[in-house]
Design a protein around this motif. Structure first.
Motif, PDB file in Angstrom:
ATOM      1  N   SER A  49      -5.767  10.711  -1.262  1.00 32.53           N
ATOM      2  CA  SER A  49      -6.669  10.888  -0.112  1.00 32.53           C
ATOM      3  C   SER A  49      -8.120  10.530  -0.394  1.00 32.53           C
ATOM      4  O   SER A  49      -8.972  10.658   0.487  1.00 32.53           O
ATOM      5  N   GLY A  50      -8.411  10.070  -1.609  1.00 26.63           N
ATOM      6  CA  GLY A  50      -9.796   9.782  -1.974  1.00 26.63           C
ATOM      7  C   GLY A  50     -10.452   8.725  -1.105  1.00 26.63           C
ATOM      8  O   GLY A  50     -11.643   8.801  -0.798  1.00 26.63           O
ATOM      9  N   ASN A 246      -5.229   7.046   7.039  1.00 25.45           N
ATOM     10  CA  ASN A 246      -4.126   6.391   6.341  1.00 25.45           C
ATOM     11  C   ASN A 246      -3.144   7.451   5.864  1.00 25.45           C
ATOM     12  O   ASN A 246      -3.295   8.633   6.171  1.00 25.45           O
ATOM     13  N   THR A 247      -2.147   7.026   5.118  1.00 29.41           N
ATOM     14  CA  THR A 247      -1.150   7.960   4.595  1.00 29.41           C
ATOM     15  C   THR A 247      -0.996   7.740   3.091  1.00 29.41           C
ATOM     16  O   THR A 247      -1.480   6.753   2.529  1.00 29.41           O
ATOM     17  N   SER A 248      -0.276   8.652   2.465  1.00 28.37           N
ATOM     18  CA  SER A 248      -0.033   8.555   1.023  1.00 28.37           C
ATOM     19  C   SER A 248       0.749   7.303   0.661  1.00 28.37           C
ATOM     20  O   SER A 248       0.738   6.870  -0.498  1.00 28.37           O
ATOM     21  N   ALA A 249       1.432   6.707   1.636  1.00 25.51           N
ATOM     22  CA  ALA A 249       2.214   5.497   1.363  1.00 25.51           C
ATOM     23  C   ALA A 249       1.330   4.366   0.861  1.00 25.51           C
ATOM     24  O   ALA A 249       1.785   3.508   0.100  1.00 25.51           O
ATOM     25  N   GLU A 250       0.067   4.348   1.278  1.00 20.13           N
ATOM     26  CA  GLU A 250      -0.846   3.296   0.835  1.00 20.13           C
ATOM     27  C   GLU A 250      -1.013   3.323  -0.681  1.00 20.13           C
ATOM     28  O   GLU A 250      -1.185   2.286  -1.318  1.00 20.13           O
ATOM     29  N   ASP A 254       5.728   4.776  -1.041  1.00 22.34           N
ATOM     30  CA  ASP A 254       6.875   5.493  -0.481  1.00 22.34           C
ATOM     31  C   ASP A 254       6.615   5.734   1.002  1.00 22.34           C
ATOM     32  O   ASP A 254       5.745   6.520   1.368  1.00 22.34           O
ATOM     33  N   TYR A 255       7.365   5.072   1.858  1.00 27.22           N
ATOM     34  CA  TYR A 255       7.179   5.179   3.304  1.00 27.22           C
ATOM     35  C   TYR A 255       8.112   6.216   3.930  1.00 27.22           C
ATOM     36  O   TYR A 255       8.055   6.459   5.118  1.00 27.22           O
TER      37      TYR A 255
END
Length: 267
Positions: A49-50, A246-250, A254-255
């Motif tokens: 999340s940075g 955005n999401t952690s997938a970026e 892992d989508y």
């Protein structure tokens, strides 16, 4: 009491120089800063999340006192726990608590909030905001608030109390610490998060809390976010803006099971 860092070396780098370098990678240096009343910023590990946190903090001027409201993930302590004395030890220096403002807030909130250190000892949602603030500002104080009670009436009463204290004490930034949808597919997370973000952008705290429940959105900080909006509206907020989502997938690739992150400014 001096609260020791609970997540140094886990959510963010432990060494002062390494931490500053880590935060610096997420900072936007070519952006014009502006005065805001409040923000929503995420609180996951910086690897995830940075980028969103850095985008938000790069956009704003920081006040000398910052009220940080975060969810209580541990379940320990009071429903509304305010740490009113002492300091937080961080890798890049000690952060003092604004005891005068914190105690006045306890008085204004009445029996809604309680002075409670225990709820803050292992909670990460407030702590991870500090290295981003310290990147830009070394001389500031905080009022840490940890929430477990997300009722509309509670969020409104706490928000009004925060606004009253800020009116009497002077300008303060209000930070609502929250991640968005947890562990759903990227497609589903983005769909659900848009519903919640739309309510935040409309400065509709009641609508946010109702939408989170009705649409089963696993946003972990709707209470802190609603409280921030209530306070900011009382302080004259008229608009809000989504800085970045955005999401952690970026980061993970892992989508299938992501966490969403939104950075919002309220002014």
């Amino acid at each position: 009491m001096v609260r020791k860092p609970a997540q140094a070396g886990r959510f963010y780098m432990k060494g002062p120089e390494a931490l500053r370098e880590q935060v610096g990678k997420y900072i936007r240096k070519d952006i014009e800063k502006e005065d805001v009343l409040g923000i929503v910023a995420p609180h996951a590990g910086y690897f995830y999340s940075g980028k969103v946190a850095g985008a938000v903090y790069s956009r704003i001027n920081l006040s000398d006192t910052i009220v940080i409201i975060g969810p209580n993930h541990t379940g320990i302590g009071a429903e509304i726990a305010i740490m009113a004395e002492g300091a937080w030890e961080m890798p890049n220096g000690r952060v003092e608590i604004d005891s005068s403002l914190a105690k006045e807030l306890l008085s204004k909130a009445g029996d809604l909030a309680r002075e409670d250190e225990e709820a803050h000892l292992h909670e990460h949602s407030l702590e991870v905001q500090l290295p981003f603030i310290q990147y830009f500002k070394t001389d500031f104080a905080i009022v840490p608030i940890c929430m477990r009670d997300y009722q509309i009436s509670t969020c409104k009463k706490l928000g009004m109390a925060i606004a009253k204290v800020i009116k009497s004490k002077g300008p303060c930034l209000i930070v609502a610490s929250s991640d968005m949808t947890h562990y759903e597919s990227k497609k589903d997370a983005e769909k659900k998060d848009k519903l919640a973000i739309d309510k935040i952008l409309k400065l509709d705290p009641e609508g946010l809390l109702k939408t989170v429940i009705e649409k089963d959105i696993s946003m972990c900080g709707p209470g802190p976010t609603a409280t921030m909006i209530f306070a900011c509206k009382e302080l004259g907020a008229k608009t809000s803006e989504l800085v970045l989502y955005n999401t952690s997938a970026e980061a993970s690739g892992d989508y299938s099971a992501v966490v969403g992150y939104a950075g919002v400014i309220v002014k």
